[in-house]
Design a protein around this motif. Structure first.
Motif, PDB file in Angstrom:
ATOM      1  N   VAL A   1       0.843  -1.201   0.000  1.00  0.00           N
ATOM      2  CA  VAL A   1       0.000   0.000   0.000  1.00  0.00           C
ATOM      3  C   VAL A   1       0.875   1.246   0.000  1.00  0.00           C
ATOM      4  O   VAL A   1       0.665   2.181  -0.792  1.00  0.00           O
ATOM      5  N   ARG A   2       1.860   1.287   0.867  1.00  0.00           N
ATOM      6  CA  ARG A   2       2.738   2.457   0.926  1.00  0.00           C
ATOM      7  C   ARG A   2       3.555   2.593  -0.357  1.00  0.00           C
ATOM      8  O   ARG A   2       3.805   3.718  -0.824  1.00  0.00           O
ATOM      9  N   ALA A   3       3.968   1.462  -0.928  1.00  0.00           N
ATOM     10  CA  ALA A   3       4.761   1.516  -2.157  1.00  0.00           C
ATOM     11  C   ALA A   3       3.951   2.114  -3.304  1.00  0.00           C
ATOM     12  O   ALA A   3       4.438   2.994  -4.032  1.00  0.00           O
ATOM     13  N   VAL A   4       2.711   1.654  -3.474  1.00  0.00           N
ATOM     14  CA  VAL A   4       1.867   2.179  -4.554  1.00  0.00           C
ATOM     15  C   VAL A   4       1.551   3.651  -4.327  1.00  0.00           C
ATOM     16  O   VAL A   4       1.613   4.472  -5.251  1.00  0.00           O
ATOM     17  N   ALA A   5       1.204   4.009  -3.076  1.00  0.00           N
ATOM     18  CA  ALA A   5       0.826   5.388  -2.771  1.00  0.00           C
ATOM     19  C   ALA A   5       1.966   6.367  -3.016  1.00  0.00           C
ATOM     20  O   ALA A   5       1.731   7.556  -3.244  1.00  0.00           O
ATOM     21  N   ASN A   6       3.198   5.863  -2.990  1.00  0.00           N
ATOM     22  CA  ASN A   6       4.371   6.737  -3.120  1.00  0.00           C
ATOM     23  C   ASN A   6       5.079   6.574  -4.461  1.00  0.00           C
ATOM     24  O   ASN A   6       6.163   7.113  -4.657  1.00  0.00           O
ATOM     25  N   ASP A   7       4.454   5.835  -5.395  1.00  0.00           N
ATOM     26  CA  ASP A   7       5.109   5.477  -6.653  1.00  0.00           C
ATOM     27  C   ASP A   7       4.587   6.365  -7.790  1.00  0.00           C
ATOM     28  O   ASP A   7       3.396   6.326  -8.121  1.00  0.00           O
ATOM     29  N   PRO A   8       5.449   7.180  -8.414  1.00  0.00           N
ATOM     30  CA  PRO A   8       4.985   8.067  -9.487  1.00  0.00           C
ATOM     31  C   PRO A   8       4.512   7.329 -10.739  1.00  0.00           C
ATOM     32  O   PRO A   8       3.952   7.954 -11.644  1.00  0.00           O
ATOM     33  N   ARG A   9       4.698   6.018 -10.788  1.00  0.00           N
ATOM     34  CA  ARG A   9       4.207   5.247 -11.930  1.00  0.00           C
ATOM     35  C   ARG A   9       2.703   5.002 -11.851  1.00  0.00           C
ATOM     36  O   ARG A   9       2.114   4.456 -12.785  1.00  0.00           O
ATOM     37  N   PHE A  10       2.085   5.428 -10.735  1.00  0.00           N
ATOM     38  CA  PHE A  10       0.629   5.333 -10.590  1.00  0.00           C
ATOM     39  C   PHE A  10       0.063   6.745 -10.541  1.00  0.00           C
ATOM     40  O   PHE A  10       0.440   7.537  -9.674  1.00  0.00           O
ATOM     41  N   SER A  11      -0.821   7.052 -11.471  1.00  0.00           N
ATOM     42  CA  SER A  11      -1.297   8.433 -11.655  1.00  0.00           C
ATOM     43  C   SER A  11      -2.704   8.624 -11.107  1.00  0.00           C
ATOM     44  O   SER A  11      -3.600   7.821 -11.366  1.00  0.00           O
TER      45      SER A  11
END
Length: 405
Positions: A60-70
């Motif tokens: 969850v933290r990885a996705v929330a902080n990943d610029p590859r998810f817009s």
């Protein structure tokens, strides 16, 4: 519409009807999805297609902080969602990516610094004491939601926003309608447009005080050309809506304390336990129904061994992350002295809730007042008769009828 790609070893799509839940029971559908695996697929009641759901804390933290998810791309797709309508206005900060997201948040940052929030503490305490004095003067019984949990956060966020006192009931009605599907998508959408028109009229009026209220800061940013009027009104609306969440969250906390007198006794007997206790309540309570705002993958990304393809929608569940046993031992139990407690109740990454410090301040003041100023506080009806908000995106009790000695 986002469509599934070629057949792979993907998990089945689970329909998530978001059942009406009373009290603070954990959503059984979400519990089942957590058991099914760290990354599953869901279909919510509105919107089109399906979306990925990420549940494990680290993921969850990885996705929330990943610029590859817009977030920005979500506005271009009819992603499956809980709300019957698309809540954010075009250009709203919640649906922007850096660098525009950073630019928009910077315009109101002064209102949400530690200094800015602490500047509100004295005024907030004065307003809270006024509400509590009125309740005690009138005597029992009382509805805590009606007399305290709704009007106090409204007064504080309106103070922060710079909304005049005479306009606050109207603003409260709009935000309540925006956050509920109970009166239908059309009424909710109309309330959103009315609220945006109100904010735009304030910013066009030329009569906004040059102060560090949110409206004052937005007015300056518009005049300086840092943001457009549309961006300013969208940002202002999201801040106003976020302030209303405190009513429901503290309502859930009060429900827990009144149904678990052992916890209330601990907090009364050991005031030093209150900061960690409040943190644990924030971790434990069900802040919302289902999930919040989605993201779109900008490229193929692997999460927990599952390939998420470019263009596919992804949700993270902060509720599930807060119950991850690898991070929170005994996650389904309340431990008021839990430490460390790195919960993600206010989100994570660039979209971390800007009002988190303000929400903590309001919650702390209200819980302290209920613990310190009311003797033998208890419900006047069996808990089975309490009503919970129907069709609301944010979970909470409609009323908390109480009495005291």
């Amino acid at each position: 519409m986002l469509k599934d790609g070629p057949a792979t070893a993907r998990p089945p799509v689970t329909h998530w009807p978001t059942p009406a839940l009373d009290g603070v029971d954990f959503d059984p559908v979400l519990a089942g999805l957590m058991q099914a695996g760290p990354v599953t697929r869901i279909r919510l009641p509105n919107g089109s297609g399906w979306a990925w759901l990420v549940c494990r804390y680290d993921d969850v933290r990885a996705v929330a902080n990943d610029p590859r998810f817009s977030r920005k791309l979500v506005a271009e797709h009819d992603v499956t969602r809980l709300a019957p309508h698309f809540i954010p206005a075009p250009g709203a900060v919640g649906f922007e990516d850096p660098p525009d997201h950073t630019r928009l948040r910077r315009t109101v940052a002064a209102a949400f610094t530690t200094t800015g929030v602490e500047r509100l503490r004295t005024r907030a305490k004065e307003m809270l004491d006024g509400f509590v004095d009125g309740i005690l003067a009138d005597g029992p019984p009382a509805d805590l939601t009606e007399r305290l949990l709704a009007p106090f956060p409204l007064a504080v966020v309106c103070e922060l926003m710079g909304v005049p006192e005479q306009d606050r009931p109207m603003v409260h009605e709009w935000t309540t309608l925006i956050l509920s599907s109970a009166q239908g998508a059309e009424r909710s959408e109309r309330a959103k447009n009315e609220a945006l028109a109100y904010l735009a009229a304030r910013l066009r009026s030329g009569e906004v005080p040059h102060d560090e209220s949110v409206i004052g800061l937005l007015d300056k940013a518009v005049r300086d050309g840092e943001v457009t009027l549309e961006e300013a009104t969208g940002l202002g609306l999201l801040i106003q809506i976020g302030g209303e969440a405190v009513t429901n969250n503290v309502g859930n906390m009060v429900y827990i304390l009144l149904t678990r007198p052992d916890l209330m006794d601990q907090l009364r007997a050991r005031p030093e336990l209150r900061p960690s206790g409040l943190n644990e309540l924030l971790r434990y309570i069900p802040h919302r129904n289902a999930v919040g705002l989605s993201r779109i993958a900008l490229e193929d990304v692997e999460i927990a061994g599952q390939l998420i393809r470019a263009g596919e929608a992804v949700y993270v569940s902060y509720l599930a992350a807060n119950r991850d046993p690898d991070v929170f031992p005994d996650p389904d139990e309340l431990h008021l002295d839990r430490s460390p407690n790195p919960h993600v109740s206010f989100g994570y990454g660039p979209h971390f809730c800007p009002g988190a410090m303000l929400a903590r301040l309001e919650s702390e003041l209200m819980v302290d007042a209920l613990l310190d100023r009311f003797e033998d506080l208890r419900f006047t009806v069996p808990t089975a008769e309490l009503r919970w908000r129907p069709g609301a995106l944010i979970r909470g009790p409609e009323g908390l009828p109480v009495t005291w000695s």
